[in-house]
Design an enzyme around this catalytic site. Structure first.
Site, PDB file in Angstrom:
ATOM      1  N   GLU A 151       0.866  -1.174   0.000  1.00 41.24           N
ATOM      2  CA  GLU A 151       0.000   0.000   0.000  1.00 41.24           C
ATOM      3  C   GLU A 151       0.903   1.224   0.000  1.00 41.24           C
ATOM      4  O   GLU A 151       1.531   1.541   1.004  1.00 41.24           O
ATOM      5  CB  GLU A 151      -0.884  -0.038   1.251  1.00 41.24           C
ATOM      6  CG  GLU A 151      -2.099   0.834   1.161  1.00 41.24           C
ATOM      7  CD  GLU A 151      -2.919   0.720   2.441  1.00 41.24           C
ATOM      8  OE1 GLU A 151      -3.368  -0.402   2.770  1.00 41.24           O
ATOM      9  OE2 GLU A 151      -3.082   1.746   3.123  1.00 41.24           O
TER      10      GLU A 151
ATOM     11  N   CYS B   3      -2.258   8.484   2.188  1.00 41.56           N
ATOM     12  CA  CYS B   3      -2.022   8.065   0.799  1.00 41.56           C
ATOM     13  C   CYS B   3      -3.164   8.440  -0.133  1.00 41.56           C
ATOM     14  O   CYS B   3      -2.982   8.477  -1.344  1.00 41.56           O
ATOM     15  CB  CYS B   3      -1.749   6.574   0.737  1.00 41.56           C
ATOM     16  SG  CYS B   3      -2.943   5.617   1.637  1.00 41.56           S
TER      17      CYS B   3
END
Ligand SMILES: Cc1ncc(C[n+]2csc(CCOP(=O)(O)OP(=O)(O)O)c2C)c(N)n1
Ligand SMILES: [Mg+2]
Length: 1018
Positions: free
Chosen positions: A789, A823
């Site tokens: 990720e 993110c």
């Protein structure tokens, strides 16, 4: 000529040098014939000892040893020796007397059916009923005793037959040697193919390999191929154990050091081992293959069922294998060599143990140090035997004699006497327990009478220590195994021998040397301590143990956890090293490998239920820890912790929903009468490398699914925010999760890489930078599944139909939430050129109004960046963009070392870093567009792709954008950073691989297994 004379002649003809035993009156004719023979009678004080001596003669020379007894009680005393030789593969000929068989006046006095008694213990048992048959019976007895597999034979020589006059023409048969069968060429070809295609072949050397020619050809094979080897206990020393390819000897059947190597092997070349010896390892279905190389075929049992056999003379087999096998470049012996290095180091460390009474490992190392390379150590049977098997490095064949077949007590001293007779120029020591020594201690007189130079070490624990150890292992109360000993020093002097007692551990080695150098029989009473905690079972390799206690430990790297707000020191922690990584991996892997240790679903559910309660209980302290070290503003951290609690509950749901499906059967005629369905199993050890930006909730997302899936997990938090992780995992343990199921490691990048890329890892969960993530993926062991990720640069398309009053607040939140260190932070906003002025004004106003400051304060909206270096980098990127034509609408200033002003940039060039890289800070860029498709095109132009958003009142525009945007999730009329914990979550392209979300991860951390049931009733 008397029959007895012929028997002696026949024995001389066989090359017999010694007869060990105790004659009875039935043997007197035979004794008289022996008196003038060159065969030497070795009179003993017990027939059992005579049998052990003769068997040892056979073991050491390959020629049958001979023992003698009278009928009845003498013969029954030989029984244990018969079993010893027969199980141990030692050629032995026993000659017993009997009452006259033709005419006897003594009824049944002393008569037992000795031939019948010996039948189950021998390869051949025969009564001589006619003196003229002696030549053939003796020849046959010796042939059978020595033939592979060697063992015991018995001849009964009745008194009247012994006295019988027979023709002088009866003479022994000449001896001829027979060549043993050559291995079949096809079997060799198949064996070579197996060895060549294996990744990690391993040679296991058993007792049957201890033959002169075999030792040589086996060594040639090992030298040519470089394939490492381990020994069984009776295969000790076949190849000099100083050989760099020697890994160790199996002292136990499982959990011994060598089993860590055996577990890595995919092919075991099993040389000369048969199931009589305590198994050096247990075969498992689906486990490593076994290539059986022996004189005879494999006796199959539950733990031994080789896939291929090469039968025939082992020496010839290895001549052929050495000639024909090709050395493969795909062989990988590194894991074996690690085990060796561990073992060598362990022995080295143990050799300096100073405590008193002496611990067994120190005893072994002192004896090794005292003995010359060709010195012979004979062992009795007791706990120390396992330590000798493990720690004694034999330099040559037949230099460590132990019995792993009958494993009888009482053989140590007799076998040492035999060894010294055979090899008078070699030093001989026998090591006996106080129990075993006393079973044949009377043979001290034999040794004295024979004027032998012998050292007898008696390990004094006043107990049958081996059984006591097992009793403790079984967790039973100590009972029934203690005794008192005579004073061994006085005992020695009563025999005329020299007695010594060790009173300090450092006296042992000099005393051994002194006794070995001296003449005569020396008895050393050595108090032994079996309770010191030295581990025989090495289930896990405790790498930390390798650090010698006296060695100066290098200072551990330290980790200073500092507040991102003001840089103040929160805590200084010690970083873990390579040893901790190894320990964590081996612990987790051992758990995974042993299905009996897996936690059942209901137990995992109960743990997570308790954990949810504990997170609630400690909510405030978790918030405080996270805010302090992570710098996310208080109110956002509250949300994070509450989400973490929710995530724990989702773990329970995930357990309940981990299931397989039915696979239809009967769709073809061939698949009728079957039902099939799948179910899910844990994938293996999960390693989670986490990030700082959600210090608790990311741990929840990387640990809870592993627990849900039933995997052991090792978590490495971000080094900026380790305390949150440690606090959370503590709660997990408090909730009842055994510690080894979730281990925290605080390690630097080098060790993180080592951890992530270890082949024992089943699943790597990584949250962090794309550069590190993709690098790690390129290094993963084959078979490791991975979820990465990384970040993104989330785009938002604002359509002309959007109502700005609903747009601005969520977008500003999405852009500046946690100072943009998320993110899926909103980073690029595309706005119709016609409405840009209006939009820019509203965004700027809102951004300027954000309260920036101490994350602990409840009204702070934007906190610090995690490190001051980030501020410098962001500032540079902004300056570069401005230099290239971007306009600063607000912000653009460094406020404090870790604070950057919330910044809005207008129309930075598309090739500026702020436009095409992940800025991961409080900066958002606005881009004007004329045509929405152009905007989407630019939005899609980066290799990064994670979450995206579109704001539009016009449903068709919204749907168009949803369809066109390259993203894993598209929010309509909400910012890009929206997330709940049960939704799928992950990046695409450079932004990552694999899907997060508790249930999704749990699914990924499990693997499917199919079961097909066949029954005529289906
Ligand atoms: C003849 C015989 N009896 C019993 C046993 C079972 N047994 C194996 S080891 C052992 C104890 C050995 O005690 P000791 O000789 O004092 O050695 P320690 O383990 O105490 O060093 C016993 C009773 C055996 N192997 N052989
Ligand atoms: Mg003992």
């Amino acid at each position: 000529m008397k029959s007895s004379t012929l028997l002696v002649k026949a024995l001389e003809n066989e090359g017999v040098e010694y007869i060990f035993g105790i004659p009875g009156e039935e043997n007197l004719d035979f004794l008289e014939a022996l008196r003038t023979s060159k065969i030497k009678l070795i009179l003993t004080r017990h027939e059992q000892a005579a049998g052990f001596m003769a068997a040892t003669y056979g073991r050491l020379t390959g020629k049958p040893g001979v023992c003698l007894s009278t009928l009845g009680p003498g013969a029954t005393n030989l029984v244990t020796a018969a079993a010893y030789a027969n199980l141990g593969g030692m050629p032995l000929v026993m000659i017993t007397g009997q009452k006259p068989i033709k005419k006897s006046k003594q009824g049944q006095f002393q008569i037992v059916d000795v031939v019948g008694m010996m039948r189950p213990l021998t390869k051949f048992t025969h009564q001589i009923v006619d003196g003229s048959r002696i030549p053939s019976i003796v020849r046959e007895a010796f042939r059978v005793a020595a033939e592979e597999r060697p063992g015991a034979v018995h001849i009964e020589f009745p008194e009247d037959i012994a006295a019988e006059e027979i023709s002088d023409c009866d003479q022994p048969f000449a001896i001829h040697t027979a060549m043993r069968p050559y291995p079949d060429p096809t079997a060799i070809t198949v064996a070579c193919a197996m060895i060549e295609s294996a990744k990690r072949p391993l040679v296991l050397v058993g007792a049957g390999a201890n033959r002169k020619r075999t030792r040589k050809s086996l060594l040639d094979f090992v030298n040519k191929t470089g394939i490492p080897f381990v020994n069984t206990q009776m295969g000790v020393g076949v190849i000099d154990e100083r050989n760099p390819l020697y890994l160790g000897t199996a002292a136990l059947s499982t959990d011994d050091l060598v089993h860590h190597a055996i577990a890595e092997a995919d092919l075991i070349i099993n040389v000369g081992h048969d199931v009589v010896e305590k198994p050096p390892f247990f075969m498992e279905r689906g486990g490593a293959k076994v290539l059986h190389v022996n004189f005879f075929s494999a006796r199959v049992d539950d733990v031994y069922f080789p896939q291929h056999e090469v039968i025939g003379d082992i020496a010839n087999t290895f001549v052929e294998l050495e000639k024909n096998v090709a050395v493969s470049k795909d062989w990988d012996f590194e894991p074996f060599m690690k085990v060796k290095a561990y073992g060598d180091k362990l022995i080295e460390l143990q050799s300096s143990a100073k405590s008193f009474p002496v611990v067994p490992s120190r005893l072994v190392s002192d004896i090794r140090a005292a003995m010359p390379s060709d010195g012979i150590v004979t062992l009795d049977n007791g706990l120390y035997k396992l330590w000798f098997a493990r720690n004694y490095r034999a330099h040559g064949p037949n230099t460590l004699l132990l019995d792993n077949a009958l494993a009888t007590m009482g053989a140590g001293l007799p076998s040492a006497i035999a060894a010294k007779l055979i090899a008078p120029n070699q030093k001989v020591i026998t090591v006996c327990g106080d129990g075993g020594f006393m079973m044949n201690s009377q043979e001290l007189e034999t040794a004295m009478r024979l004027k032998l130079d012998l050292v007898v070490v008696i390990l004094n624990d006043n107990a049958y220590g081996m059984i006591k150890w097992k009793q403790t292992e079984n967790k039973q109360e100590t009972f029934g195994l203690d005794f008192n000993n005579p004073d061994f020093v006085t005992l020695a002097s009563s025999y005329g021998a020299h007695g010594h007692r060790i009173e300090r551990t450092d006296e042992l080695l000099p005393k051994l040397k002194e006794c070995l150098a001296a003449k005569g029989v020396h008895i050393i009473d050595v108090p032994i301590d079996y309770t010191s905690g030295e581990k025989l079972k090495l289930v896990d390799l405790d790498v930390a143990y390798l650090k010698a206690p006296t060695e100066k430990q290098p200072a551990r790297e330290r980790l200073e956890v500092r507040s991102p707000h003001d840089g103040s020191l929160i805590e200084s922690l010690e970083l873990d090293g390579a040893d901790a990584v190894e320990k964590a991996l081996s612990t987790a892997h051992a758990l995974y490998k042993d299905q009996t240790k897996w936690l059942p679903a209901h137990q995992r559910i109960a743990i997570l239920e308790r954990l949810a309660e504990l997170v609630k209980r400690d909510r405030q302290s978790l918030i405080d820890i996270a805010v302090e070290e992570g710098g996310k503003p208080y109110t956002d951290t509250v949300i994070e912790i509450d989400r973490a609690a929710q995530g724990v509950k989702l773990g329970i749901d995930a357990i309940q929903n981990l299931h397989g499906t039915e696979i239809p059967m009967g769709l073809t005629a061939a698949s009728t009468n079957r039902k099939a369905f799948t179910f899910r199993e844990p994938i293996g050890v999960v390693v989670s490398l986490s990030a700082f930006n959600h210090p608790i909730n990311l741990i929840v997302h990387q640990v809870i699914p592993a627990i849900a899936a039933g995997c052991p997990v090792i978590v490495k938090p971000a080094l900026n925010t380790p305390r949150s992780c440690v606090a959370f995992v503590k709660l997990l343990h408090e909730a009842g999760l055994p510690k080894e199921w979730c281990q925290v490691l605080l390690v630097n990048n080098k060790h993180s890489e080592r951890l992530a890329t270890d082949k024992r890892v089943g699943y790597l969960s990584f949250i962090g930078s794309a550069r590190v993530g993709w690098y790690l993926r390129s290094k993963l062991a084959s078979g490791t599944r991975v979820a990465l990720e990384h970040g993104g640069s989330a785009p938002v398309i604002v359509d002309a139909s959007a109502d700005f009053k609903d747009v601005i607040a969520p977008l500003v939140k999405g852009a500046f939430y946690h100072a943009g260190q998320v993110c899926v932070s909103t980073k690029r906003i595309f706005v119709p050129a016609s409405r840009m002025d209006e939009f820019a004004k509203l965004v700027t106003e809102k951004a300027k109004a954000l309260k920036v400051g101490d994350p602990k304060s409840k009204d702070t909206e934007v906190g610090p960046l995690i490190r001051s270096g980030e501020v410098t980098r962001i500032d540079q990127w902004v300056k570069d963009a401005v230099a290239a034509g971007a306009k600063i609408l607000c912000g653009g200033n460094v406020i404090a070392p870790t604070y950057y002003e919330p910044t809005v940039l207008l129309n930075p060039p598309l090739d500026a870093k702020v436009s095409c890289d992940e800025i991961f800070g409080p900066v958002v860029c606005l881009y004007s567009y004329e045509n929405i498709d152009d905007a989407i095109k630019i939005a899609n132009s980066l290799p990064l792709a994670f979450q995206a958003a579109v704001f539009a009142k016009d449903i068709d525009v919204a749907l168009h954008a949803v369809k066109q945007l390259n993203a894993t999730a598209v929010m309509v009329n909400d910012h890009t950073a929206f997330r709940v914990d049960w939704m799928p979550f992950g990046g695409r392209g450079d932004s990552g691989v694999g899907m997060g979300g508790i249930a999704y991860s749990a699914h990924e951390m499990s693997q499917e297994k199919l079961m097909v049931l066949k029954s005529t009733k289906l």
